[in-house]
Motif scaffolding. Structure first.
Motif, PDB file in Angstrom:
ATOM      1  N   TYR A   2      -2.022   6.905  -3.825  1.00  0.00           N
ATOM      2  CA  TYR A   2      -1.688   6.243  -3.312  1.00  0.00           C
ATOM      3  C   TYR A   2      -0.378   5.695  -3.927  1.00  0.00           C
ATOM      4  O   TYR A   2      -0.783   5.404  -5.269  1.00  0.00           O
ATOM      5  CB  TYR A   2      -1.481   5.201  -2.149  1.00  0.00           C
ATOM      6  CG  TYR A   2      -1.840   4.268  -3.024  1.00  0.00           C
ATOM      7  CD1 TYR A   2      -0.941   2.944  -3.064  1.00  0.00           C
ATOM      8  CD2 TYR A   2      -3.270   3.648  -3.409  1.00  0.00           C
ATOM      9  CE1 TYR A   2      -1.466   1.436  -3.656  1.00  0.00           C
ATOM     10  CE2 TYR A   2      -3.466   2.683  -3.502  1.00  0.00           C
ATOM     11  CZ  TYR A   2      -3.120   1.508  -4.094  1.00  0.00           C
ATOM     12  OH  TYR A   2      -3.631   0.455  -4.690  1.00  0.00           O
ATOM     13  N   GLN A   8       3.263   3.092   0.241  1.00  0.00           N
ATOM     14  CA  GLN A   8       2.566   3.770   0.740  1.00  0.00           C
ATOM     15  C   GLN A   8       0.742   3.245   1.408  1.00  0.00           C
ATOM     16  O   GLN A   8      -0.104   2.036   1.012  1.00  0.00           O
ATOM     17  CB  GLN A   8       1.458   4.989  -0.289  1.00  0.00           C
ATOM     18  CG  GLN A   8       3.468   5.451  -0.147  1.00  0.00           C
ATOM     19  CD  GLN A   8       2.653   6.945  -0.976  1.00  0.00           C
ATOM     20  OE1 GLN A   8       1.541   6.477  -2.112  1.00  0.00           O
ATOM     21  NE2 GLN A   8       3.420   7.836  -1.084  1.00  0.00           N
ATOM     22  N   CYS A  34       7.547   9.720   6.996  1.00  0.00           N
ATOM     23  CA  CYS A  34       6.179   9.291   6.142  1.00  0.00           C
ATOM     24  C   CYS A  34       4.892   9.910   6.750  1.00  0.00           C
ATOM     25  O   CYS A  34       4.203   9.074   6.740  1.00  0.00           O
ATOM     26  CB  CYS A  34       6.343   8.457   5.808  1.00  0.00           C
ATOM     27  SG  CYS A  34       8.530   6.991   5.832  1.00  0.00           S
TER      28      CYS A  34
END
Length: 225
Positions: A2, A8, A34
């Protein structure tokens, strides 16, 4: 791995993903923004068209290789810059650091969104559900509580998965002077008709100034955040 700059967090709990799928509202055209590595729509490929939007190039390449033999379309772009061309159902795990921009994006594209399925931090729950514009454009259908343990990396607070449906409002936003004249020529107008008419015209005025200033105008009595 991430990236902190994209804020994230990935939903990894399979049981809660299946619970979301059982309540998810989809249409002929579905867009997951996303999407991450193990996206929600991975479990629902019986739909006609699926578009995955991912800004992170590493995740984009992973998704592109994963679905190269399918009809799934994968795009590497910023989700809030993506132009929605057809009436679609939106699924999005909204990044915590970009929540305001995503909410404005969903409001501005309300004509092209039939269902809105979003994950938000728990502390923003009332601010979005009770928001003036969301009440006008979207109807809340379902709330699913998401513990922070369901995500990786683990966020600081819990989340909520909200499912909205587009409302069919009677009066559209218009600029025509003829419309104003014809509207007020009606012999009988009830309070509800006048209320929605004023609200739609007020919304038009805000959009006009927003377009000029390129900022979201918030008054004291219409605060979102």
């Amino acid at each position: 791995m991430y990236k902190r700059k994209y804020s994230q967090v990935f939903l990894i709990d399979k049981i809660i993903i299946l619970k979301i799928l059982n309540n998810l509202k989809l249409s002929k055209f579905n867009i997951e923004m996303c999407s991450g590595f193990d996206n929600i729509l991975h479990y629902s490929f019986n739909r006609k068209k699926i578009i995955l939007i991912e800004k992170d190039k590493k995740i984009f390449n992973f998704l592109k290789n994963k679905y190269k033999k399918t009809k799934v379309i994968v795009k590497n772009t910023d989700a809030i810059k993506y132009k929605i061309n057809k009436v679609s159902s939106i699924i999005c795990n909204i990044p915590y650091n970009n929540l305001k921009n995503f909410i404005n994006y969903f409001l501005n594209n309300n004509r092209k969104i039939i269902f809105l399925n979003i994950s938000i931090p728990y502390n923003y729950n009332k601010k979005i559900i009770n928001n003036f514009y969301f009440i006008y454009y979207y109807k809340l259908l379902k709330r699913i509580f998401l513990k922070k343990d369901f995500f990786f990396p683990k966020p600081k607070i819990d989340s909520l998965f909200l499912i909205f449906k587009k409302k069919k409002n009677k009066y559209k936003i218009v600029k025509s002077k003829k419309f104003f004249k014809n509207f007020f020529k009606k012999k009988s107008l009830n309070f509800k008709e006048i209320y929605y008419f004023i609200i739609t015209q007020y919304r038009l005025m805000l959009n006009y100034y927003k377009f000029i200033l390129n900022k979201f105008i918030i008054y004291d009595f219409l605060k979102i955040f």
